[in-house]
Motif scaffolding. Structure first.
Motif, PDB file in Angstrom:
ATOM      1  N   ILE A 140     -49.307 -15.380  81.890  1.00 23.16           N
ATOM      2  CA  ILE A 140     -49.219 -14.206  82.752  1.00 23.16           C
ATOM      3  C   ILE A 140     -50.575 -13.524  82.710  1.00 23.16           C
ATOM      4  O   ILE A 140     -51.061 -13.154  81.640  1.00 23.16           O
ATOM      5  CB  ILE A 140     -48.110 -13.236  82.293  1.00 23.16           C
ATOM      6  N   SER A 141     -51.197 -13.380  83.872  1.00 22.43           N
ATOM      7  CA  SER A 141     -52.465 -12.675  83.988  1.00 22.43           C
ATOM      8  C   SER A 141     -52.141 -11.206  84.209  1.00 22.43           C
ATOM      9  O   SER A 141     -51.631 -10.817  85.254  1.00 22.43           O
ATOM     10  CB  SER A 141     -53.271 -13.237  85.161  1.00 22.43           C
ATOM     11  N   MET A 142     -52.432 -10.380  83.211  1.00 25.94           N
ATOM     12  CA  MET A 142     -52.002  -8.984  83.218  1.00 25.94           C
ATOM     13  C   MET A 142     -53.153  -8.061  83.563  1.00 25.94           C
ATOM     14  O   MET A 142     -54.115  -7.958  82.823  1.00 25.94           O
ATOM     15  CB  MET A 142     -51.430  -8.627  81.850  1.00 25.94           C
ATOM     16  N   GLY A 143     -53.053  -7.412  84.707  1.00 28.40           N
ATOM     17  CA  GLY A 143     -54.054  -6.447  85.129  1.00 28.40           C
ATOM     18  C   GLY A 143     -55.035  -7.032  86.126  1.00 28.40           C
ATOM     19  O   GLY A 143     -55.224  -8.242  86.223  1.00 28.40           O
ATOM     20  N   VAL A 144     -55.654  -6.141  86.874  1.00 25.83           N
ATOM     21  CA  VAL A 144     -56.571  -6.577  87.928  1.00 25.83           C
ATOM     22  C   VAL A 144     -57.840  -7.206  87.351  1.00 25.83           C
ATOM     23  O   VAL A 144     -58.426  -8.096  87.964  1.00 25.83           O
ATOM     24  CB  VAL A 144     -56.884  -5.389  88.875  1.00 25.83           C
ATOM     25  N   CYS A 145     -58.257  -6.808  86.158  1.00 22.41           N
ATOM     26  CA  CYS A 145     -59.464  -7.387  85.559  1.00 22.41           C
ATOM     27  C   CYS A 145     -59.254  -8.851  85.187  1.00 22.41           C
ATOM     28  O   CYS A 145     -60.131  -9.682  85.412  1.00 22.41           O
ATOM     29  CB  CYS A 145     -59.884  -6.599  84.324  1.00 22.41           C
ATOM     30  N   ALA A 146     -58.085  -9.162  84.628  1.00 25.32           N
ATOM     31  CA  ALA A 146     -57.805 -10.553  84.278  1.00 25.32           C
ATOM     32  C   ALA A 146     -57.578 -11.398  85.520  1.00 25.32           C
ATOM     33  O   ALA A 146     -57.970 -12.557  85.567  1.00 25.32           O
ATOM     34  CB  ALA A 146     -56.585 -10.635  83.368  1.00 25.32           C
ATOM     35  N   SER A 147     -56.970 -10.805  86.539  1.00 29.67           N
ATOM     36  CA  SER A 147     -56.627 -11.566  87.737  1.00 29.67           C
ATOM     37  C   SER A 147     -57.821 -11.821  88.645  1.00 29.67           C
ATOM     38  O   SER A 147     -57.922 -12.889  89.242  1.00 29.67           O
ATOM     39  CB  SER A 147     -55.537 -10.833  88.523  1.00 29.67           C
ATOM     40  N   SER A 148     -58.729 -10.836  88.769  1.00 30.01           N
ATOM     41  CA  SER A 148     -59.831 -11.005  89.730  1.00 30.01           C
ATOM     42  C   SER A 148     -61.155 -10.410  89.275  1.00 30.01           C
ATOM     43  O   SER A 148     -62.077 -10.305  90.067  1.00 30.01           O
ATOM     44  CB  SER A 148     -59.447 -10.371  91.063  1.00 30.01           C
ATOM     45  N   GLY A 149     -61.264 -10.009  88.047  1.00 26.39           N
ATOM     46  CA  GLY A 149     -62.512  -9.402  87.580  1.00 26.39           C
ATOM     47  C   GLY A 149     -62.509  -7.898  87.721  1.00 26.39           C
ATOM     48  O   GLY A 149     -63.347  -7.216  87.156  1.00 26.39           O
ATOM     49  N   GLY A 150     -61.599  -7.369  88.523  1.00 26.48           N
ATOM     50  CA  GLY A 150     -61.475  -5.921  88.695  1.00 26.48           C
ATOM     51  C   GLY A 150     -62.739  -5.286  89.218  1.00 26.48           C
ATOM     52  O   GLY A 150     -63.410  -5.816  90.105  1.00 26.48           O
TER      53      GLY A 150
ATOM     54  N   ALA B 203     -71.325 -10.936  83.727  1.00 24.54           N
ATOM     55  CA  ALA B 203     -70.789 -10.956  82.373  1.00 24.54           C
ATOM     56  C   ALA B 203     -69.274 -11.175  82.324  1.00 24.54           C
ATOM     57  O   ALA B 203     -68.742 -11.589  81.299  1.00 24.54           O
ATOM     58  CB  ALA B 203     -71.130  -9.656  81.658  1.00 24.54           C
ATOM     59  N   ILE B 204     -68.576 -10.910  83.431  1.00 26.82           N
ATOM     60  CA  ILE B 204     -67.121 -10.967  83.448  1.00 26.82           C
ATOM     61  C   ILE B 204     -66.657 -12.126  84.327  1.00 26.82           C
ATOM     62  O   ILE B 204     -67.137 -12.308  85.438  1.00 26.82           O
ATOM     63  CB  ILE B 204     -66.521  -9.643  83.978  1.00 26.82           C
ATOM     64  N   VAL B 205     -65.717 -12.906  83.827  1.00 30.75           N
ATOM     65  CA  VAL B 205     -65.119 -13.989  84.607  1.00 30.75           C
ATOM     66  C   VAL B 205     -64.319 -13.360  85.749  1.00 30.75           C
ATOM     67  O   VAL B 205     -63.503 -12.468  85.513  1.00 30.75           O
ATOM     68  CB  VAL B 205     -64.208 -14.863  83.717  1.00 30.75           C
ATOM     69  N   GLN B 206     -64.551 -13.812  86.955  1.00 28.24           N
ATOM     70  CA  GLN B 206     -63.908 -13.232  88.127  1.00 28.24           C
ATOM     71  C   GLN B 206     -62.546 -13.872  88.378  1.00 28.24           C
ATOM     72  O   GLN B 206     -62.288 -14.462  89.419  1.00 28.24           O
ATOM     73  CB  GLN B 206     -64.817 -13.380  89.347  1.00 28.24           C
ATOM     74  N   GLY B 207     -61.679 -13.757  87.393  1.00 24.46           N
ATOM     75  CA  GLY B 207     -60.332 -14.306  87.485  1.00 24.46           C
ATOM     76  C   GLY B 207     -60.109 -15.345  86.410  1.00 24.46           C
ATOM     77  O   GLY B 207     -60.825 -16.343  86.346  1.00 24.46           O
ATOM     78  N   VAL B 208     -59.118 -15.123  85.569  1.00 23.64           N
ATOM     79  CA  VAL B 208     -58.845 -16.041  84.467  1.00 23.64           C
ATOM     80  C   VAL B 208     -58.352 -17.389  84.976  1.00 23.64           C
ATOM     81  O   VAL B 208     -58.409 -18.384  84.267  1.00 23.64           O
ATOM     82  CB  VAL B 208     -57.858 -15.399  83.464  1.00 23.64           C
ATOM     83  N   ASP B 209     -57.923 -17.444  86.249  1.00 18.69           N
ATOM     84  CA  ASP B 209     -57.460 -18.720  86.797  1.00 18.69           C
ATOM     85  C   ASP B 209     -58.593 -19.709  87.012  1.00 18.69           C
ATOM     86  O   ASP B 209     -58.340 -20.859  87.342  1.00 18.69           O
ATOM     87  CB  ASP B 209     -56.672 -18.514  88.090  1.00 18.69           C
ATOM     88  N   HIS B 210     -59.841 -19.292  86.786  1.00 15.10           N
ATOM     89  CA  HIS B 210     -60.962 -20.234  86.795  1.00 15.10           C
ATOM     90  C   HIS B 210     -61.074 -20.968  85.459  1.00 15.10           C
ATOM     91  O   HIS B 210     -61.833 -21.923  85.350  1.00 15.10           O
ATOM     92  CB  HIS B 210     -62.277 -19.511  87.097  1.00 15.10           C
ATOM     93  N   ILE B 211     -60.325 -20.503  84.462  1.00 19.54           N
ATOM     94  CA  ILE B 211     -60.376 -21.092  83.125  1.00 19.54           C
ATOM     95  C   ILE B 211     -59.081 -21.823  82.797  1.00 19.54           C
ATOM     96  O   ILE B 211     -59.102 -22.940  82.286  1.00 19.54           O
ATOM     97  CB  ILE B 211     -60.607 -19.996  82.063  1.00 19.54           C
ATOM     98  N   ILE B 212     -57.955 -21.180  83.071  1.00 20.08           N
ATOM     99  CA  ILE B 212     -56.636 -21.735  82.760  1.00 20.08           C
ATOM    100  C   ILE B 212     -55.699 -21.508  83.943  1.00 20.08           C
ATOM    101  O   ILE B 212     -55.911 -20.584  84.722  1.00 20.08           O
ATOM    102  CB  ILE B 212     -56.037 -21.085  81.480  1.00 20.08           C
ATOM    103  N   PRO B 213     -54.681 -22.335  84.097  1.00 18.90           N
ATOM    104  CA  PRO B 213     -53.727 -22.105  85.188  1.00 18.90           C
ATOM    105  C   PRO B 213     -52.841 -20.895  84.882  1.00 18.90           C
ATOM    106  O   PRO B 213     -52.421 -20.695  83.742  1.00 18.90           O
ATOM    107  CB  PRO B 213     -52.904 -23.395  85.224  1.00 18.90           C
ATOM    108  N   VAL B 214     -52.587 -20.089  85.894  1.00 20.75           N
ATOM    109  CA  VAL B 214     -51.807 -18.862  85.744  1.00 20.75           C
ATOM    110  C   VAL B 214     -50.485 -19.025  86.491  1.00 20.75           C
ATOM    111  O   VAL B 214     -50.465 -19.490  87.628  1.00 20.75           O
ATOM    112  CB  VAL B 214     -52.598 -17.647  86.278  1.00 20.75           C
ATOM    113  N   ASP B 215     -49.395 -18.624  85.857  1.00 22.34           N
ATOM    114  CA  ASP B 215     -48.082 -18.706  86.483  1.00 22.34           C
ATOM    115  C   ASP B 215     -47.701 -17.421  87.204  1.00 22.34           C
ATOM    116  O   ASP B 215     -47.109 -17.456  88.272  1.00 22.34           O
ATOM    117  CB  ASP B 215     -47.019 -19.029  85.420  1.00 22.34           C
ATOM    118  N   ILE B 216     -48.017 -16.266  86.631  1.00 23.45           N
ATOM    119  CA  ILE B 216     -47.669 -14.974  87.220  1.00 23.45           C
ATOM    120  C   ILE B 216     -48.902 -14.075  87.176  1.00 23.45           C
ATOM    121  O   ILE B 216     -49.543 -13.941  86.127  1.00 23.45           O
ATOM    122  CB  ILE B 216     -46.516 -14.284  86.445  1.00 23.45           C
TER     123      ILE B 216
END
Length: 184
Positions: free
Chosen positions: A98-108, A114-127
């Motif tokens: 679960i990607s929680m929050g706008v920063c984890a989902s899209s970099g906010g 310095a910040i990954v623009q979405g954790v889905d570039h690293i691991i698959p996200v379900d929610i």
């Protein structure tokens, strides 16, 4: 290697998949992984006010080898990205994110190098859970939605194929810094 690998796809597995899905959703253990302010809201879900124990999830695991759910709560820096991937890889299958929050989902608001623009570039996200930070009630709703997905997931070889396809699609996704022309 269980019975689901020995039988052909679709043979007597509908009720077995339903039972396994019910048991999986009722026995998720999240890994302790908070990166920023969203982690405070994630911790609040463990208090008696929100009672995550009703889902059987009151035990936040300190080791990824005993967890099957990862909340990525907060911004992921470029330095932290390999650690996030390593923790995800150490979790046993099946596993969910679960990607929680706008920063984890899209970099906010952190649209920089310095910040990954979405954790889905690293691991698959379900929610994906929006908000800055998302309220504990929103996290409970995301958990309920994830439970619906888990309950209907296929078993065995079918599950591996679906997970592999989801991860490949996530890794092929267009990075957000290249989307400027697409958003205009």
């Amino acid at each position: 290697m269980g019975i689901e690998e020995k039988l052909p796809a679709g043979f007597a597995l509908s009720t077995l998949e339903g039972l396994a899905g019910y048991m999986r959703k009722a026995s998720m253990w999240p890994v302790t992984f908070g990166l920023a302010c969203c982690a405070i809201e994630m911790m609040a879900v463990g208090t008696p006010d929100y009672d995550i124990a009703r889902f059987g999830m009151e035990r936040f695991s300190a080791t990824p080898r005993q967890a099957d759910l990862m909340f990525v709560a907060g911004r992921v820096s470029q330095k932290m990205a390999p650690v996030v991937r390593q923790i995800y890889d150490q979790m046993p299958n099946p596993k969910w994110v679960i990607s929680m929050g706008v920063c984890a989902s899209s970099g906010g608001m952190f649209n920089n190098y310095a910040i990954v623009q979405g954790v889905d570039h690293i691991i698959p996200v379900d929610i994906y859970l929006p908000g800055c930070p998302p309220r504990p009630q929103m996290l409970l709703n995301a958990i309920i939605e994830l439970h619906k997905q888990v309950e209907s997931m296929p078993l065995g070889v079918n599950r591996e194929k679906a997970a592999r396809a989801a991860e490949e699609a996530a890794l092929r996704a267009t990075p957000t810094h290249q989307m400027k022309g697409l958003l205009a």
